[in-house]
Design an enzyme around this catalytic site. Sequence first.
Site, mmCIF file in Angstrom:
data_model
loop_
_atom_site.group_PDB
_atom_site.id
_atom_site.type_symbol
_atom_site.label_atom_id
_atom_site.label_comp_id
_atom_site.label_asym_id
_atom_site.label_seq_id
_atom_site.Cartn_x
_atom_site.Cartn_y
_atom_site.Cartn_z
ATOM 1 N N ASP A 56 0.816 -1.203 0.000
ATOM 2 C CA ASP A 56 0.000 0.000 0.000
ATOM 3 C C ASP A 56 0.858 1.265 0.000
ATOM 4 O O ASP A 56 2.078 1.214 0.199
ATOM 5 C CB ASP A 56 -0.903 0.027 1.241
ATOM 6 C CG ASP A 56 -1.945 -1.078 1.237
ATOM 7 O OD1 ASP A 56 -2.269 -1.580 0.145
ATOM 8 O OD2 ASP A 56 -2.436 -1.421 2.331
ATOM 9 N N TYR A 76 6.320 -9.863 7.025
ATOM 10 C CA TYR A 76 6.337 -8.429 7.291
ATOM 11 C C TYR A 76 6.837 -8.175 8.714
ATOM 12 O O TYR A 76 6.693 -9.014 9.607
ATOM 13 C CB TYR A 76 4.934 -7.833 7.182
ATOM 14 C CG TYR A 76 4.435 -7.598 5.779
ATOM 15 C CD1 TYR A 76 4.584 -6.346 5.169
ATOM 16 C CD2 TYR A 76 3.792 -8.602 5.066
ATOM 17 C CE1 TYR A 76 4.103 -6.115 3.882
ATOM 18 C CE2 TYR A 76 3.320 -8.384 3.782
ATOM 19 C CZ TYR A 76 3.476 -7.143 3.199
ATOM 20 O OH TYR A 76 3.007 -6.919 1.917
#
Length: 297
Positions: A69, A141
């Site tokens: 994003d 992540y």
Amino acid sequence: MPAIDSDGGHVPSEPRSAVRLRLDIAYDGTDFAGWAVQRDQRTVAGVLEEALSTVFRVPVVLRAAGRTDTGVHATGQTAHVDVPEDALAHGYPRTVRAGDPEFRPLVRRLARLLPDDVRVRDIARAPAGFDARFSALRRHYVYRLSLAPYGVDPQQARFVTPWPRALDVAAMNEASRELLGLRDFAAFCRHRPGATTIRELQRLDWERNDDLVSAHVTADAFCWNMVRSVVGALLAVGEGRRGAAWVAGLREEARRSSDFAAAPARGLTLIGVDYPPADQLAARTLITRDLRSADEI
């Protein structure tokens, strides 16, 4: 000019054979509007495709393991690109250093073409059946926050979120365990028509090192906004505003919950993508292309 057959019609041209390349990529996402190409927006894929198209003298399209994003970073992004075989030679310089891997000169050339906030760290011929997105086994992540009273050191300010309130890391770890496994993460995903929200969350844990708090998050795949939403919900637990039972209840939600806010993008970094051995790539691609259903939970 296309060839004409005896009946006056065009003879179809031979399809150009292509070579699939794997690229390992890192970027500072602060000034990018995410990974995916968007009109009138500066994106990671857009910048990379422009540079690669310049090098190979033909338009190319990148496919990534994860479409991060706006504002999200990567140290371990993986992508692939299909380059027509007859265009591949344009990527080779006139002089090559002895002992260099095949595409090391291209990596150096891209370092001169690309802006400072995105790097292609390595390039190699992809093995048969490789697809950066669909062959992936899992993505990793890390989300980082600073509890320091002064915020974040300037050298890390673009990659760490300052957090002004105390956090109970033990409570966050307890609540995190409620989300592990294969389940529907609809409460944590922004809706995309036709997209599944079923994912297998394989790792979710927190650690504190002085004022730095880090969340490690691993799943087979992530839906839109999922990592930041999960982190945001657990921050509510860490601040004492919610408990583990509330997190467990979110598993039953059918839509994105409005009970918490997603964590800021600046603290999130994609650090790695895992792939199976070369002889299992094609099989993995077939599996992950199948849309998951609630019957798998």
